[in-house]
Design a protein around this motif. Structure first.
Motif, PDB file in Angstrom:
ATOM      1  N   VAL A 220       0.841  -1.198   0.000  1.00  0.00           N
ATOM      2  CA  VAL A 220       0.000   0.000   0.000  1.00  0.00           C
ATOM      3  C   VAL A 220       0.880   1.254   0.000  1.00  0.00           C
ATOM      4  N   ARG A 221       1.969   1.205   0.777  1.00  0.00           N
ATOM      5  CA  ARG A 221       2.813   2.387   0.934  1.00  0.00           C
ATOM      6  C   ARG A 221       4.229   1.935   1.291  1.00  0.00           C
ATOM      7  N   SER A 222       5.221   2.655   0.784  1.00  0.00           N
ATOM      8  CA  SER A 222       6.608   2.389   1.192  1.00  0.00           C
ATOM      9  C   SER A 222       7.289   3.708   1.501  1.00  0.00           C
ATOM     10  N   PHE A 223       8.266   3.660   2.400  1.00  0.00           N
ATOM     11  CA  PHE A 223       8.942   4.878   2.862  1.00  0.00           C
ATOM     12  C   PHE A 223      10.428   4.590   3.027  1.00  0.00           C
ATOM     13  N   GLU A 224      11.280   5.474   2.468  1.00  0.00           N
ATOM     14  CA  GLU A 224      12.739   5.365   2.612  1.00  0.00           C
ATOM     15  C   GLU A 224      13.182   6.514   3.508  1.00  0.00           C
ATOM     16  N   GLY A 225      13.597   6.196   4.735  1.00  0.00           N
ATOM     17  CA  GLY A 225      13.997   7.234   5.671  1.00  0.00           C
ATOM     18  C   GLY A 225      15.491   7.214   5.939  1.00  0.00           C
ATOM     19  N   ASP A 226      15.887   7.886   7.019  1.00  0.00           N
ATOM     20  CA  ASP A 226      17.283   7.930   7.432  1.00  0.00           C
ATOM     21  C   ASP A 226      17.546   6.668   8.257  1.00  0.00           C
ATOM     22  N   SER A 227      18.273   5.704   7.672  1.00  0.00           N
ATOM     23  CA  SER A 227      18.588   4.411   8.304  1.00  0.00           C
ATOM     24  C   SER A 227      17.347   3.585   8.650  1.00  0.00           C
TER      25      SER A 227
ATOM     26  N   SER B 186       1.663 -17.089   3.603  1.00  0.00           N
ATOM     27  CA  SER B 186       2.110 -18.355   4.174  1.00  0.00           C
ATOM     28  C   SER B 186       1.060 -18.876   5.141  1.00  0.00           C
ATOM     29  N   GLN B 187       0.819 -20.192   5.066  1.00  0.00           N
ATOM     30  CA  GLN B 187      -0.091 -20.850   6.002  1.00  0.00           C
ATOM     31  C   GLN B 187       0.536 -22.211   6.301  1.00  0.00           C
ATOM     32  N   GLU B 188       1.272 -22.305   7.414  1.00  0.00           N
ATOM     33  CA  GLU B 188       2.046 -23.491   7.791  1.00  0.00           C
ATOM     34  C   GLU B 188       3.015 -23.854   6.661  1.00  0.00           C
ATOM     35  N   ASN B 189       2.884 -25.067   6.047  1.00  0.00           N
ATOM     36  CA  ASN B 189       3.853 -25.423   5.001  1.00  0.00           C
ATOM     37  C   ASN B 189       3.351 -25.085   3.593  1.00  0.00           C
ATOM     38  N   LEU B 190       2.259 -24.326   3.501  1.00  0.00           N
ATOM     39  CA  LEU B 190       1.707 -23.885   2.215  1.00  0.00           C
ATOM     40  C   LEU B 190       2.133 -22.435   1.979  1.00  0.00           C
ATOM     41  N   LYS B 191       2.824 -22.204   0.860  1.00  0.00           N
ATOM     42  CA  LYS B 191       3.344 -20.866   0.560  1.00  0.00           C
ATOM     43  C   LYS B 191       2.734 -20.362  -0.748  1.00  0.00           C
ATOM     44  N   GLY B 192       2.440 -19.064  -0.800  1.00  0.00           N
ATOM     45  CA  GLY B 192       1.896 -18.468  -2.021  1.00  0.00           C
ATOM     46  C   GLY B 192       3.017 -18.069  -2.972  1.00  0.00           C
ATOM     47  N   ARG B 193       2.632 -17.391  -4.057  1.00  0.00           N
ATOM     48  CA  ARG B 193       3.630 -16.906  -5.015  1.00  0.00           C
ATOM     49  C   ARG B 193       4.300 -15.659  -4.463  1.00  0.00           C
ATOM     50  N   LEU B 194       5.493 -15.380  -4.974  1.00  0.00           N
ATOM     51  CA  LEU B 194       6.237 -14.188  -4.539  1.00  0.00           C
ATOM     52  C   LEU B 194       5.800 -12.965  -5.336  1.00  0.00           C
ATOM     53  N   THR B 195       5.810 -11.821  -4.666  1.00  0.00           N
ATOM     54  CA  THR B 195       5.538 -10.557  -5.353  1.00  0.00           C
ATOM     55  C   THR B 195       6.771 -10.164  -6.162  1.00  0.00           C
ATOM     56  N   GLU B 196       6.603  -9.194  -7.036  1.00  0.00           N
ATOM     57  CA  GLU B 196       7.753  -8.602  -7.716  1.00  0.00           C
ATOM     58  C   GLU B 196       8.575  -7.884  -6.644  1.00  0.00           C
ATOM     59  N   PRO B 197       9.897  -7.706  -6.863  1.00  0.00           N
ATOM     60  CA  PRO B 197      10.703  -7.024  -5.843  1.00  0.00           C
ATOM     61  C   PRO B 197      10.304  -5.556  -5.655  1.00  0.00           C
ATOM     62  N   VAL B 198      10.337  -5.107  -4.399  1.00  0.00           N
ATOM     63  CA  VAL B 198      10.147  -3.703  -4.049  1.00  0.00           C
ATOM     64  C   VAL B 198      11.530  -3.219  -3.660  1.00  0.00           C
ATOM     65  N   LYS B 199      12.105  -2.293  -4.455  1.00  0.00           N
ATOM     66  CA  LYS B 199      13.474  -1.827  -4.198  1.00  0.00           C
ATOM     67  C   LYS B 199      13.436  -0.465  -3.499  1.00  0.00           C
ATOM     68  N   LEU B 200      14.110  -0.396  -2.350  1.00  0.00           N
ATOM     69  CA  LEU B 200      14.136   0.838  -1.560  1.00  0.00           C
ATOM     70  C   LEU B 200      15.570   1.167  -1.149  1.00  0.00           C
ATOM     71  N   THR B 201      15.869   2.475  -1.140  1.00  0.00           N
ATOM     72  CA  THR B 201      17.199   2.946  -0.750  1.00  0.00           C
ATOM     73  C   THR B 201      17.063   3.978   0.362  1.00  0.00           C
ATOM     74  N   PRO B 202      17.402   3.624   1.615  1.00  0.00           N
ATOM     75  CA  PRO B 202      17.327   4.635   2.686  1.00  0.00           C
ATOM     76  C   PRO B 202      18.346   5.753   2.437  1.00  0.00           C
ATOM     77  N   LYS B 203      17.962   6.985   2.832  1.00  0.00           N
ATOM     78  CA  LYS B 203      18.811   8.153   2.567  1.00  0.00           C
ATOM     79  C   LYS B 203      19.096   8.910   3.863  1.00  0.00           C
ATOM     80  N   ASP B 204      20.262   9.515   3.902  1.00  0.00           N
ATOM     81  CA  ASP B 204      20.596  10.392   5.025  1.00  0.00           C
ATOM     82  C   ASP B 204      19.925  11.730   4.754  1.00  0.00           C
ATOM     83  N   SER B 205      18.870  12.017   5.533  1.00  0.00           N
ATOM     84  CA  SER B 205      18.091  13.240   5.302  1.00  0.00           C
ATOM     85  C   SER B 205      18.523  14.385   6.200  1.00  0.00           C
ATOM     86  N   THR B 206      19.513  14.144   7.084  1.00  0.00           N
ATOM     87  CA  THR B 206      19.963  15.194   7.994  1.00  0.00           C
ATOM     88  C   THR B 206      20.910  16.139   7.266  1.00  0.00           C
ATOM     89  N   PRO B 207      20.563  17.429   7.184  1.00  0.00           N
ATOM     90  CA  PRO B 207      21.474  18.363   6.460  1.00  0.00           C
ATOM     91  C   PRO B 207      22.787  18.573   7.203  1.00  0.00           C
TER      92      PRO B 207
END
Length: 190
Positions: A107-114, A169-190
């Motif tokens: 639904v939402r992703s956030f790349e913060g400081d560390s 996941s439900q015990e030993n039953l696993k669903g398919r994998l989503t496409e990768p979500v790539k995130l890069t945390p950034k140093d936001s402190t000036p």
């Protein structure tokens, strides 16, 4: 002295969407406990349904053909080193279940400081999280229990890109994998 490798110890098999997945620890010792000098030369023979089919692999896992609902499939594994075979492992069996068709939805992703945060849509299943992993997807980085929908990862470095994949996941039953979500945390402190 024994030059026969130890028998592989199989973990409980899982159903990876609609396929059986078995896995084991790599064999690094002979039967008598001595270390194998070149463990990378050990390969494995996977016996399916008690010898109905045998597959050779150098990996420590085997992803089988699609598994029909209600159909049982059994596996045992033999380690081979320099022509000498171990005793077959204890057999493990899995019966096909109806696969989990849905995929976790970001639904939402956030790349913060560390820090990296990913929020998923509500669902009745546990969600397995894989970070920077490649197949086979067996040991998740984290598991979000049903009802828990937010992943907060503070185990990250600024400027480095992280790839996250999710599956239900439900015990030993696993669903398919989503496409990768790539995130890069950034140093936001000036």
């Amino acid at each position: 002295l024994s030059y026969t490798p130890k028998s592989p110890k199989l973990h409980q098999p899982i159903q990876d969407y609609n396929r059986s997945l078995i896995f084991w620890e790599k064999v690094k010792e002979f039967e008598d406990g001595r270390k194998i000098p070149m463990p990378q030369e050990v390969y494995y023979l996977v016996s399916i349904n008690f010898g109905e089919k045998v597959v050779k692999t150098e990996e420590s896992y085997y992803l089988g053909e699609p598994l029909r609902v209600g159909k049982k499939r059994c596996f045992s594994v033999t380690a081979v080193y320099k022509g000498k075979k171990s005793k077959p492992s204890e057999p493990v069996c899995i019966t096909g279940k109806e696969p989990i068709e849905e995929l976790p939805e970001v639904v939402r992703s956030f790349e913060g400081d560390s820090v990296v945060e990913i929020e998923l849509k509500e669902s009745p299943f546990d969600v397995e999280v894989f970070r920077n992993q490649s197949p086979p997807f067996i040991k998740p980085y984290r598991v979000l229990k049903a009802g828990q929908r937010k992943l907060v990862d503070k185990n990250v470095e600024n400027g480095k890109t992280y790839s996250y994949r999710f599956r239900f996941s439900q015990e030993n039953l696993k669903g398919r994998l989503t496409e990768p979500v790539k995130l890069t945390p950034k140093d936001s402190t000036p």
